[in-house]
Design a protein around this motif. Structure first.
Motif, mmCIF file in Angstrom:
data_model
loop_
_atom_site.group_PDB
_atom_site.id
_atom_site.type_symbol
_atom_site.label_atom_id
_atom_site.label_comp_id
_atom_site.label_asym_id
_atom_site.label_seq_id
_atom_site.Cartn_x
_atom_site.Cartn_y
_atom_site.Cartn_z
ATOM 1 N N TRP A 36 -16.530 53.038 -9.598
ATOM 2 C CA TRP A 36 -15.715 52.717 -10.761
ATOM 3 C C TRP A 36 -14.897 53.960 -11.104
ATOM 4 O O TRP A 36 -15.419 55.077 -11.116
ATOM 5 C CB TRP A 36 -16.581 52.312 -11.940
ATOM 6 C CG TRP A 36 -17.202 50.966 -11.776
ATOM 7 C CD1 TRP A 36 -18.392 50.674 -11.170
ATOM 8 C CD2 TRP A 36 -16.670 49.721 -12.231
ATOM 9 N NE1 TRP A 36 -18.626 49.328 -11.212
ATOM 10 C CE2 TRP A 36 -17.592 48.715 -11.862
ATOM 11 C CE3 TRP A 36 -15.510 49.355 -12.908
ATOM 12 C CZ2 TRP A 36 -17.385 47.365 -12.152
ATOM 13 C CZ3 TRP A 36 -15.301 48.010 -13.199
ATOM 14 C CH2 TRP A 36 -16.234 47.043 -12.822
ATOM 15 N N ARG A 38 -11.659 55.143 -14.015
ATOM 16 C CA ARG A 38 -11.025 54.740 -15.270
ATOM 17 C C ARG A 38 -9.766 55.554 -15.500
ATOM 18 O O ARG A 38 -9.639 56.685 -15.007
ATOM 19 C CB ARG A 38 -11.989 54.888 -16.444
ATOM 20 C CG ARG A 38 -12.398 56.317 -16.776
ATOM 21 C CD ARG A 38 -13.482 56.317 -17.845
ATOM 22 N NE ARG A 38 -13.876 57.669 -18.232
ATOM 23 C CZ ARG A 38 -14.889 57.940 -19.061
ATOM 24 N NH1 ARG A 38 -15.616 56.950 -19.584
ATOM 25 N NH2 ARG A 38 -15.169 59.196 -19.373
ATOM 26 N N ARG A 45 -6.058 58.813 -13.299
ATOM 27 C CA ARG A 45 -7.268 58.056 -12.997
ATOM 28 C C ARG A 45 -8.397 59.029 -12.692
ATOM 29 O O ARG A 45 -8.220 59.993 -11.954
ATOM 30 C CB ARG A 45 -7.008 57.129 -11.809
ATOM 31 C CG ARG A 45 -8.075 56.099 -11.580
ATOM 32 C CD ARG A 45 -7.606 55.047 -10.602
ATOM 33 N NE ARG A 45 -6.450 54.305 -11.115
ATOM 34 C CZ ARG A 45 -5.969 53.210 -10.543
ATOM 35 N NH1 ARG A 45 -6.530 52.729 -9.437
ATOM 36 N NH2 ARG A 45 -4.916 52.606 -11.043
ATOM 37 N N ASP A 84 -14.449 56.970 -24.114
ATOM 38 C CA ASP A 84 -14.630 56.078 -22.962
ATOM 39 C C ASP A 84 -13.527 55.029 -22.883
ATOM 40 O O ASP A 84 -13.455 54.280 -21.911
ATOM 41 C CB ASP A 84 -15.986 55.373 -23.030
ATOM 42 C CG ASP A 84 -17.157 56.323 -22.893
ATOM 43 O OD1 ASP A 84 -18.147 56.147 -23.638
ATOM 44 O OD2 ASP A 84 -17.091 57.241 -22.049
ATOM 45 N N ALA A 86 -10.437 53.190 -21.913
ATOM 46 C CA ALA A 86 -9.626 53.309 -20.703
ATOM 47 C C ALA A 86 -9.530 51.955 -20.025
ATOM 48 O O ALA A 86 -10.271 51.020 -20.357
ATOM 49 C CB ALA A 86 -10.239 54.316 -19.728
ATOM 50 N N TYR A 88 -10.593 50.268 -16.722
ATOM 51 C CA TYR A 88 -11.621 50.523 -15.719
ATOM 52 C C TYR A 88 -11.335 49.724 -14.456
ATOM 53 O O TYR A 88 -11.053 48.518 -14.527
ATOM 54 C CB TYR A 88 -12.998 50.158 -16.268
ATOM 55 C CG TYR A 88 -13.548 51.194 -17.213
ATOM 56 C CD1 TYR A 88 -13.003 51.368 -18.481
ATOM 57 C CD2 TYR A 88 -14.602 52.021 -16.839
ATOM 58 C CE1 TYR A 88 -13.490 52.349 -19.350
ATOM 59 C CE2 TYR A 88 -15.100 52.991 -17.703
ATOM 60 C CZ TYR A 88 -14.540 53.144 -18.945
ATOM 61 O OH TYR A 88 -15.016 54.104 -19.802
ATOM 62 N N TYR A 89 -11.447 50.407 -13.309
ATOM 63 C CA TYR A 89 -11.154 49.800 -12.013
ATOM 64 C C TYR A 89 -12.379 49.887 -11.105
ATOM 65 O O TYR A 89 -12.993 50.946 -10.978
ATOM 66 C CB TYR A 89 -9.999 50.517 -11.330
ATOM 67 C CG TYR A 89 -8.690 50.433 -12.062
ATOM 68 C CD1 TYR A 89 -8.338 51.399 -13.000
ATOM 69 C CD2 TYR A 89 -7.800 49.395 -11.819
ATOM 70 C CE1 TYR A 89 -7.135 51.336 -13.674
ATOM 71 C CE2 TYR A 89 -6.587 49.321 -12.481
ATOM 72 C CZ TYR A 89 -6.263 50.287 -13.409
ATOM 73 O OH TYR A 89 -5.062 50.225 -14.081
ATOM 74 N N GLY A 111 -8.357 45.769 -12.618
ATOM 75 C CA GLY A 111 -8.700 46.543 -13.805
ATOM 76 C C GLY A 111 -9.114 45.666 -14.973
ATOM 77 O O GLY A 111 -8.707 44.510 -15.088
ATOM 78 N N GLN A 113 -9.863 46.255 -19.333
ATOM 79 C CA GLN A 113 -9.681 47.206 -20.429
ATOM 80 C C GLN A 113 -10.962 47.336 -21.251
ATOM 81 O O GLN A 113 -11.581 46.341 -21.625
ATOM 82 C CB GLN A 113 -8.540 46.765 -21.338
ATOM 83 C CG GLN A 113 -8.302 47.661 -22.544
ATOM 84 C CD GLN A 113 -7.789 49.035 -22.164
ATOM 85 O OE1 GLN A 113 -6.975 49.175 -21.254
ATOM 86 N NE2 GLN A 113 -8.253 50.069 -22.872
#
Length: 118
Positions: A36, A38, A45, A84, A86, A88-89, A111, A113
């Motif tokens: 993961w 973010r 990133r 935290d 962001a 997130y991918y 992604g 959010q």
């Protein structure tokens, strides 16, 4: 090809929890690690956590260690903080490359959010 689809993002107050899921499909036999990352607004990133899909080994960024738990299908986030916040991918890679570097990953989700309010 490998496809990744994230879900589970949302808005939560500081101290709360969220569970992000990452569903993989396609040529999943090519995957040796998942991670993961973010990306906060206006920032680069950054790596969050990674897991070896064959070994089960895990690693975490210092900023989330002790609060986040990664598995091959999800990222459990506890004790969330405003920092935290962001996009997130979820990402997957084959052999080679370090699992904390975005350039090592061949496959990415779209992604999800995460917003943490104080």
């Amino acid at each position: 090809q490998v496809q990744l689809v994230e879900s589970g993002g949302g808005s939560v107050q500081a101290g709360g929890s969220l569970r992000l899921s990452c569903v993989t499909s396609g040529a999943t036999d090519r995957i040796y690690a998942m991670a993961w990352f973010r990306q906060p607004p206006g920032q680069e990133r950054e790596w969050v956590a990674a897991v070896g899909t064959r070994t089960g080994d895990t690693a975490y960024a210092d900023s989330v260690k002790g609060r986040f738990t990664i598995s091959t299908v999800a990222l459990q986030m506890n004790s969330l903080k405003p920092e935290d916040t962001a996009m997130y991918y979820c990402a997957a890679k084959g052999l080679g490359g370090h699992w904390s570097r975005p350039s090592s990953f061949n496959y990415w989700g779209q992604g999800t959010q995460v917003t943490v309010s104080s």
